[in-house]
Design an enzyme around this catalytic site. Sequence first.
Site, PDB file in Angstrom:
ATOM      1  N   GLU A 167      36.512  22.090  37.269  1.00 56.92           N
ATOM      2  CA  GLU A 167      35.405  21.738  37.756  1.00 56.92           C
ATOM      3  C   GLU A 167      35.186  20.352  37.995  1.00 56.92           C
ATOM      4  OE1 GLU A 167      32.227  23.831  35.925  1.00 56.92           O
ATOM      5  OE2 GLU A 167      33.021  25.802  36.509  1.00 56.92           O
ATOM      6  N   GLN A 202      35.474  34.775  37.914  1.00 57.90           N
ATOM      7  CA  GLN A 202      35.439  34.288  36.372  1.00 57.90           C
ATOM      8  C   GLN A 202      34.514  35.328  35.650  1.00 57.90           C
ATOM      9  OE1 GLN A 202      35.727  29.946  36.044  1.00 57.90           O
ATOM     10  NE2 GLN A 202      33.969  30.115  34.472  1.00 57.90           N
ATOM     11  N   SER A 236      30.345  34.275  31.646  1.00 58.26           N
ATOM     12  CA  SER A 236      28.857  34.379  31.464  1.00 58.26           C
ATOM     13  C   SER A 236      28.455  35.776  31.139  1.00 58.26           C
ATOM     14  CB  SER A 236      27.687  33.831  32.393  1.00 58.26           C
ATOM     15  OG  SER A 236      28.167  32.333  32.658  1.00 58.26           O
TER      16      SER A 236
END
Length: 414
Positions: A257, A139, A142
């Site tokens: 999540e 992923q 960030s």
Amino acid sequence: MPDAPDLPDAPDLRDVSVAELAEFRATVRDWCREHVPAGWRQAQTGVPEEEFVSFQKAWFQELRRAGFAVPHWPAEWGGGMPVAEQIVLYQELAAHDAPRLVLAFVGIHHAAATLLAAGTEEQRRRHLPAILDGEIWAQGFSEPEAGSDLAALRTTAREEGGAYVVNGQKVWASGAAHADWCLLLARTDPHAPKRRGISYFLLDMSTPGIDVRPIRQATGEAHFCEVFLDDVAVPAAHLVGPVNDGWRVAQETLGAERGMTMLELAERLGNAGFRWLLEACARPDPGGERPLDDPLVRDRLAGLETEVTGLRALCRDLVERHDAGTAGPADASIVKLYYSELLQRMTDFGTQIAGLAAHTELRKPLSSGWESGAWALDFIGSWEWTIPGGTSEIQRTIIGERGLGLPREPRATR
């Protein structure tokens, strides 16, 4: 290994009968006794990365053959298991100390959720079968200055000749060193408000211009990675959703999540995690004294057991209400906050009980979770949960504003 407790069913949400559920639990128990690799924790401690990857892929295929790898997917893609049975499945896998699907996690949860909610039919047909065959995903969200404030990301993607040329840097990309594909957010309109100028891409990690650098952690592992992108060409066909609508698509990813992933983690904490803690308390120290004989230790254990029981019930409630469409806007934040801080308290206590010996244990099973019984390493690793994915402070803000309806925090002005 002890069997998972038969928690009571919720009659209004149950989609299988009590008898069918009991039969399914017995089937899963029998399968676990036969197929969970004996001694896998020892075998996965201190092994080279290639052995870890090979073990993870083999375990995923073992679960796939049984129909247990992606029970939360739609039936047409190999899932379709009723929610009540999924709960039982994760209870039994945790009770029998099955290895975690570490490398497949992003693929079967985040990537799949994104593709099913916002991907094209071509994207789904290309990647969902590949994930089942072992395709690994990371992923790329960030960045060094865009963690909790993800919308502040600076990685850019400019359209050029039927493709998007991407430049920037991502950080904390779990498993990126082994990934075949990456879920990537990049800014396609630098002049739009932060959340409205972001697009969502599927990034082939073999594309020229990608440099993946593992980050050595305090535990000695290098699970997290930095990803540097230098004029990386992403075909327009790999755009997910409309241009500049990536923030909305990302919510589908982050929503993965919730629910079952948290329920699985809670069950693992309540089974292997609490079992290792009891064993540590029952182990005599060099003077022959057992921590378990201390009433203060017993009191602390009773408190932690109560908290674990509450966490498991909370996760089950979230799963059932999410499936029924009645989950509240802050419910996932409540579960994340509760789990992460309980994990930290439990591993901290385990480190105290184990004493100096815990600080000499420098390895843990690579296919375990954050409750391996290597207490000092588990405690250090527990900070992965109270900081990334929204810090505890941010979760409390979400709970206050979205859950309790409190006034929003004042925004900084210049």
